[in-house]
Design a protein around this motif. Structure first.
Motif, PDB file in Angstrom:
ATOM      1  N   LEU A   1      36.866  25.402  56.937  1.00 33.46           N
ATOM      2  CA  LEU A   1      36.574  24.006  57.245  1.00 33.46           C
ATOM      3  C   LEU A   1      36.631  23.749  58.749  1.00 33.46           C
ATOM      4  CD1 LEU A   1      38.555  22.292  54.348  1.00 33.46           C
ATOM      5  CD2 LEU A   1      36.088  22.681  54.504  1.00 33.46           C
ATOM      6  N   GLN A   2      37.559  24.391  59.428  1.00 29.86           N
ATOM      7  CA  GLN A   2      37.665  24.213  60.877  1.00 29.86           C
ATOM      8  C   GLN A   2      36.425  24.744  61.597  1.00 29.86           C
ATOM      9  OE1 GLN A   2      41.435  26.131  61.652  1.00 29.86           O
ATOM     10  NE2 GLN A   2      42.573  24.215  61.509  1.00 29.86           N
ATOM     11  N   HIS A   3      35.848  25.827  61.062  1.00 23.69           N
ATOM     12  CA  HIS A   3      34.655  26.412  61.682  1.00 23.69           C
ATOM     13  C   HIS A   3      33.361  25.814  61.122  1.00 23.69           C
ATOM     14  CE1 HIS A   3      36.705  29.401  64.087  1.00 23.69           C
ATOM     15  NE2 HIS A   3      37.347  29.883  63.038  1.00 23.69           N
ATOM     16  N   ASN A   4      33.508  24.941  60.132  1.00 28.38           N
ATOM     17  CA  ASN A   4      32.343  24.344  59.478  1.00 28.38           C
ATOM     18  C   ASN A   4      31.395  25.430  58.963  1.00 28.38           C
ATOM     19  OD1 ASN A   4      30.792  22.167  58.559  1.00 28.38           O
ATOM     20  ND2 ASN A   4      29.529  22.145  60.404  1.00 28.38           N
ATOM     21  N   ALA A   5      31.976  26.466  58.369  1.00 27.65           N
ATOM     22  CA  ALA A   5      31.199  27.603  57.860  1.00 27.65           C
ATOM     23  C   ALA A   5      30.591  27.269  56.503  1.00 27.65           C
ATOM     24  CB  ALA A   5      32.083  28.835  57.748  1.00 27.65           C
ATOM     25  N   ALA A   6      29.426  27.824  56.241  1.00 29.89           N
ATOM     26  CA  ALA A   6      28.756  27.639  54.954  1.00 29.89           C
ATOM     27  C   ALA A   6      28.912  28.861  54.053  1.00 29.89           C
ATOM     28  CB  ALA A   6      27.277  27.356  55.173  1.00 29.89           C
ATOM     29  N   ALA A   7      29.263  29.994  54.649  1.00 32.06           N
ATOM     30  CA  ALA A   7      29.435  31.238  53.896  1.00 32.06           C
ATOM     31  C   ALA A   7      30.393  32.139  54.664  1.00 32.06           C
ATOM     32  CB  ALA A   7      28.103  31.935  53.684  1.00 32.06           C
ATOM     33  N   VAL A   8      30.988  33.085  53.958  1.00 31.78           N
ATOM     34  CA  VAL A   8      31.923  34.006  54.613  1.00 31.78           C
ATOM     35  C   VAL A   8      31.755  35.409  54.053  1.00 31.78           C
ATOM     36  CG1 VAL A   8      33.645  32.192  55.012  1.00 31.78           C
ATOM     37  CG2 VAL A   8      33.814  33.637  52.974  1.00 31.78           C
ATOM     38  N   ILE A   9      32.159  36.372  54.864  1.00 31.82           N
ATOM     39  CA  ILE A   9      32.330  37.760  54.425  1.00 31.82           C
ATOM     40  C   ILE A   9      33.780  38.126  54.696  1.00 31.82           C
ATOM     41  CG2 ILE A   9      31.742  40.170  54.861  1.00 31.82           C
ATOM     42  CD1 ILE A   9      28.933  39.259  55.619  1.00 31.82           C
ATOM     43  N   LEU A  10      34.492  38.507  53.660  1.00 31.43           N
ATOM     44  CA  LEU A  10      35.869  38.968  53.818  1.00 31.43           C
ATOM     45  C   LEU A  10      35.855  40.439  54.239  1.00 31.43           C
ATOM     46  CD1 LEU A  10      37.420  37.522  50.513  1.00 31.43           C
ATOM     47  CD2 LEU A  10      37.185  36.384  52.736  1.00 31.43           C
ATOM     48  N   ALA A  11      36.896  40.845  54.928  1.00 30.16           N
ATOM     49  CA  ALA A  11      36.995  42.253  55.336  1.00 30.16           C
ATOM     50  C   ALA A  11      38.445  42.643  55.488  1.00 30.16           C
ATOM     51  CB  ALA A  11      36.257  42.483  56.650  1.00 30.16           C
ATOM     52  N   HIS A  12      38.771  43.826  55.059  1.00 25.93           N
ATOM     53  CA  HIS A  12      40.077  44.384  55.388  1.00 25.93           C
ATOM     54  C   HIS A  12      39.973  45.903  55.436  1.00 25.93           C
ATOM     55  CE1 HIS A  12      40.724  45.129  51.020  1.00 25.93           C
ATOM     56  NE2 HIS A  12      41.681  45.960  51.400  1.00 25.93           N
ATOM     57  N   ASN A  13      40.946  46.516  56.071  1.00 25.71           N
ATOM     58  CA  ASN A  13      40.920  47.966  56.261  1.00 25.71           C
ATOM     59  C   ASN A  13      41.872  48.674  55.320  1.00 25.71           C
ATOM     60  OD1 ASN A  13      43.184  46.860  57.728  1.00 25.71           O
ATOM     61  ND2 ASN A  13      43.443  48.870  58.667  1.00 25.71           N
ATOM     62  N   HIS A  14      41.580  49.938  55.075  1.00 18.30           N
ATOM     63  CA  HIS A  14      42.473  50.825  54.342  1.00 18.30           C
ATOM     64  C   HIS A  14      42.889  51.948  55.293  1.00 18.30           C
ATOM     65  CE1 HIS A  14      41.308  49.884  49.851  1.00 18.30           C
ATOM     66  NE2 HIS A  14      41.916  48.880  50.459  1.00 18.30           N
ATOM     67  N   PRO A  15      44.088  51.879  55.868  1.00 19.17           N
ATOM     68  CA  PRO A  15      44.536  52.928  56.794  1.00 19.17           C
ATOM     69  C   PRO A  15      44.560  54.315  56.166  1.00 19.17           C
ATOM     70  CG  PRO A  15      45.931  50.982  56.980  1.00 19.17           C
ATOM     71  CD  PRO A  15      45.061  50.770  55.780  1.00 19.17           C
ATOM     72  N   SER A  16      44.604  54.378  54.840  1.00 21.96           N
ATOM     73  CA  SER A  16      44.616  55.672  54.147  1.00 21.96           C
ATOM     74  C   SER A  16      43.322  56.440  54.360  1.00 21.96           C
ATOM     75  CB  SER A  16      44.829  55.462  52.649  1.00 21.96           C
ATOM     76  OG  SER A  16      43.716  54.773  52.078  1.00 21.96           O
ATOM     77  N   GLY A  17      42.261  55.712  54.761  1.00 22.00           N
ATOM     78  CA  GLY A  17      40.959  56.355  54.948  1.00 22.00           C
ATOM     79  C   GLY A  17      40.087  56.335  53.710  1.00 22.00           C
ATOM     80  N   VAL A  18      40.609  55.799  52.606  1.00 24.11           N
ATOM     81  CA  VAL A  18      39.848  55.711  51.352  1.00 24.11           C
ATOM     82  C   VAL A  18      39.381  54.272  51.172  1.00 24.11           C
ATOM     83  CG1 VAL A  18      39.896  56.010  48.861  1.00 24.11           C
ATOM     84  CG2 VAL A  18      41.203  57.565  50.330  1.00 24.11           C
ATOM     85  N   ALA A  19      38.064  54.070  51.118  1.00 23.15           N
ATOM     86  CA  ALA A  19      37.513  52.714  51.069  1.00 23.15           C
ATOM     87  C   ALA A  19      37.377  52.155  49.656  1.00 23.15           C
ATOM     88  CB  ALA A  19      36.156  52.681  51.774  1.00 23.15           C
ATOM     89  N   GLU A  20      37.882  52.855  48.666  1.00 24.88           N
ATOM     90  CA  GLU A  20      37.767  52.417  47.283  1.00 24.88           C
ATOM     91  C   GLU A  20      38.538  51.113  47.053  1.00 24.88           C
ATOM     92  OE1 GLU A  20      36.359  52.894  43.340  1.00 24.88           O
ATOM     93  OE2 GLU A  20      35.902  54.020  45.168  1.00 24.88           O
ATOM     94  N   PRO A  21      37.904  50.074  46.479  1.00 24.14           N
ATOM     95  CA  PRO A  21      38.604  48.805  46.213  1.00 24.14           C
ATOM     96  C   PRO A  21      39.726  49.001  45.196  1.00 24.14           C
ATOM     97  CG  PRO A  21      36.212  48.537  46.051  1.00 24.14           C
ATOM     98  CD  PRO A  21      36.476  50.005  46.105  1.00 24.14           C
ATOM     99  N   SER A  22      40.860  48.369  45.445  1.00 22.22           N
ATOM    100  CA  SER A  22      41.989  48.441  44.526  1.00 22.22           C
ATOM    101  C   SER A  22      41.965  47.228  43.610  1.00 22.22           C
ATOM    102  CB  SER A  22      43.308  48.471  45.304  1.00 22.22           C
ATOM    103  OG  SER A  22      43.520  47.218  45.956  1.00 22.22           O
ATOM    104  N   ARG A  23      42.820  47.232  42.582  1.00 21.18           N
ATOM    105  CA  ARG A  23      42.927  46.074  41.704  1.00 21.18           C
ATOM    106  C   ARG A  23      43.386  44.851  42.486  1.00 21.18           C
ATOM    107  NH1 ARG A  23      40.640  43.380  38.261  1.00 21.18           N
ATOM    108  NH2 ARG A  23      40.062  45.426  37.409  1.00 21.18           N
ATOM    109  N   ALA A  24      44.298  45.058  43.462  1.00 19.20           N
ATOM    110  CA  ALA A  24      44.762  43.939  44.295  1.00 19.20           C
ATOM    111  C   ALA A  24      43.610  43.373  45.122  1.00 19.20           C
ATOM    112  CB  ALA A  24      45.894  44.394  45.206  1.00 19.20           C
ATOM    113  N   ASP A  25      42.737  44.242  45.629  1.00 17.19           N
ATOM    114  CA  ASP A  25      41.573  43.795  46.400  1.00 17.19           C
ATOM    115  C   ASP A  25      40.668  42.911  45.530  1.00 17.19           C
ATOM    116  OD1 ASP A  25      42.465  45.371  48.510  1.00 17.19           O
ATOM    117  OD2 ASP A  25      41.191  47.064  47.963  1.00 17.19           O
TER     118      ASP A  25
END
Length: 224
Positions: free
Chosen positions: A162-186
């Protein structure tokens, strides 16, 4: 044998000039950065040893000052130079996605997000804010630590949207393990944020998981 005694075509610097940087191995690229070796070892020999001791280029680039400077042939000057190179790379990638750049596919965001958070040694969670035409407004890192319902708060994401008045977003986070597989928590936190954003009529386009070596689009996997 000193590198200066090698055939011209085998010297890292000359090889780079003749064939381009992509033709060089990690050790040869690092040798150019080091410039000189130590007693009894050429710059390439030293580079190979460092890559072995740090278990690869990624860990060497991510090493803190103390561990980096403990290695033979390195020190504060080399640490400062290397950090400058890393930061220049991050800014170079950032310039590819300037404010107003239009994102038409997940791949356009991959390299930028990797440069921002891919090599971090702890988990970071950020949001790429977009306007109605999916043009970049900005990227912000909002949370750090284990990515789960206790550390990532959908209400904070909505607040920043709301502060940025955005209409859409892309979420992003890193996996330091080096494995990009989404987890259940993700998957769970993505669903919670998507539901929260729907209440303010903002679209969640993707959740991209990045590592230093790759990225995974949850949208492409059918998880959004």
């Amino acid at each position: 044998m000193a590198i200066s005694d090698w055939p011209s075509a085998e010297r890292p610097r000359e090889k780079l000039l003749q064939r381009g940087a992509t033709a060089l191995s990690d050790a040869e690229l690092l040798a150019i950065f080091l410039r000189t070796g130590v007693k009894g070892k050429s710059a390439v020999d030293l580079a190979r040893e460092l890559l072995s001791n740090f278990d690869g280029l990624r860990n060497l680039l991510a090493a803190d000052r103390q561990r980096f400077c403990e290695a033979a042939g390195l020190g504060d000057a080399k640490f400062a130079q290397l950090q400058a190179v890393v930061e220049m790379t991050r800014r170079y990638q950032g310039e590819k996605i300037k404010r107003g750049a239009e994102l038409t596919s997940p791949g356009k965001a991959f390299s930028y997000l990797q440069a921002e958070i891919g090599s971090a040694t702890r988990e970071l969670f950020g949001v790429l804010f977009l306007d109605t035409r999916h043009r970049v407004i900005c990227f912000e890192t909002l949370f750090s630590g284990t990515i789960d319902g206790a550390s990532v708060h959908p209400r904070e994401v909505v607040k920043r949207v709301l502060q940025h008045n955005a209409a859409a977003v892309i979420l992003a986070h890193n996996h330091p393990s080096g494995v990009a597989e989404p987890s259940r928590a993700d998957i769970n936190i993505t669903e919670k944020i998507k539901s929260a954003l729907a209440l303010v009529e903002v679209r969640l386009l993707d959740h991209i998981i990045v590592t230093a070596d790759g990225a995974e689009s949850m949208a492409d996997r059918g998880l959004i």
